[in-house]
Design an enzyme around this catalytic site. Structure first.
Site, mmCIF file in Angstrom:
data_model
loop_
_atom_site.group_PDB
_atom_site.id
_atom_site.type_symbol
_atom_site.label_atom_id
_atom_site.label_comp_id
_atom_site.label_asym_id
_atom_site.label_seq_id
_atom_site.Cartn_x
_atom_site.Cartn_y
_atom_site.Cartn_z
ATOM 1 N N LYS A 266 0.907 -1.432 0.010
ATOM 2 C CA LYS A 266 0.002 -0.027 0.007
ATOM 3 C C LYS A 266 0.879 1.337 -0.096
ATOM 4 C CE LYS A 266 1.191 0.996 4.403
ATOM 5 N NZ LYS A 266 1.351 2.232 5.187
ATOM 6 N N SER B 77 0.333 10.448 6.068
ATOM 7 C CA SER B 77 1.119 9.392 5.539
ATOM 8 C C SER B 77 2.312 9.796 5.113
ATOM 9 C CB SER B 77 0.125 8.556 4.618
ATOM 10 O OG SER B 77 0.985 7.839 3.690
#
Length: 345
Positions: free
Chosen positions: A193, A256
């Site tokens: 991911k 992130s």
């Protein structure tokens, strides 16, 4: 595991290593956090803060940091390894003389060793053949966990006792731990991911629409599960926290690290500038290169990885890559379908 009765070691002084160490220290578990930087270890012990990675979050007064790896892992019932993938094996080797057979060792690192294409669990099994091995992965942005925002994660291992021990050690009112036996699926979900988070950040910087964002996330899920299944993972794992859960949070949140690298690239920065501005390791950058080589070798269809590789490493223009991807052969929407007799049960 009863609070205060057993000891846990966390190897790594980064954001997530510090967060999980603090989760357990807050419960009264004796936690020893090992790190290379003596100044940071002293800061944690004296000021109860990790100013580089979690500057705004006070840590438990009982959390103890050390630069002595022997004292950190000695008599520890659980050893968490939260080390960036390029240094993972060397740190495990450093700890190896002080670990005993049957010790429970858990990786929290979301990456792949480039030279060997080894997952972190495979490195643990290779270097510590007598250890019980597990991996921890999920949608776990460290700063949100540090703020005690409700979070869930997955502990994966083929050892039931290890899964149970980790669930008890890490469970908090704000942090829930689910169990899985699909170690490679959980680990590959957390690793792959990172690639697509870079793509999401890049797309956000270009101002794409909501339809595009939705297409990107769902096709990313298809692509990463296709690759993982070829490596022996269970495709159903990708419907859980370590798959779609982790993918969503890293593709939608500016917290992130990989998303931020992608956003910087989409804003016109070079790869070196994007990584330097981050100030932390973004595992996805190296993972793109590794997965591109492996997918080419195994002839696995991964158009997003191939396109992103061209943008990140060969300076290709994003719009040209997107155009080429949209002209690719259209494949099935859902590749892994349960048999009808299973669905009717």
């Amino acid at each position: 595991m009863q609070a205060g009765q057993q000891k846990v070691a966390v190897l790594g002084g980064g954001s997530f290593g510090t967060v999980i160490a603090n989760i357990m220290a807050e419960k009264g578990i004796q936690v020893s956090q090992w790190m290379r930087d003596s100044a940071r270890a002293e800061e944690i012990n004296q000021q109860h803060i990790n100013s580089r990675y979690l500057p705004d979050y006070p840590l438990s007064l009982s959390l103890k940091a050390t630069t002595d790896i022997e004292s950190a892992v000695k008599d520890a019932s659980l050893v968490f390894v939260s080390i960036p993938s390029p240094s993972f094996r060397s740190v495990v080797r450093k700890a190896k003389p002080f670990l005993h057979a049957g010790q429970m060792v858990i990786s929290t690192t979301k990456g792949i060793e480039g030279d060997t294409f080894s997952l972190m669990s495979e490195i643990l099994k290779d270097e510590l053949p007598g250890a019980k091995v597990g991996v921890l992965s999920g949608p776990n942005l460290a700063k949100e966990v540090a703020r005690h925002q409700l979070t869930a994660t997955v502990i994966a291992s083929d050892d039931e006792a290890l899964r149970s021990e980790v669930q008890v050690a890490l469970h908090q009112s704000y942090f829930r731990v689910y169990a899985s036996t699909d170690m490679y699926g959980v680990e590959l979900g957390g690793t792959l991911k990172n690639i697509y988070a870079i793509a999401a950040g890049l797309s956000a910087a270009l101002g794409v629409g909501e339809n595009t964002k939705s297409m990107l996330i769902t096709r990313s899920l298809a692509e990463m599960s296709r690759f993982a299944v070829s490596m022996g993972a269970n495709p159903m794992t990708f419907l859980g926290l370590a798959g779609v859960g982790d993918l969503i949070v890293t593709c939608m949140s500016p917290l992130s690290r990989n998303y931020r690298v992608g956003y910087a690239l989409g804003s016109g920065k070079t790869l070196d500038e994007a990584v330097k501005s981050l100030g932390e390791v973004a595992e996805g950058v190296n993972t793109i290169r590794i997965i591109k080589a492996k997918s080419d070798e195994l002839q696995i269809y991964m158009p997003l990885v191939s396109g992103l590789y061209e943008v990140v490493f060969n300076g290709a223009h994003v719009q040209e890559v997107v155009k080429a991807m949209m002209l690719n052969e259209q494949s099935s929407d859902v590749e892994f379908v349960l048999p009808r007799d299973t669905l009717s049960c």
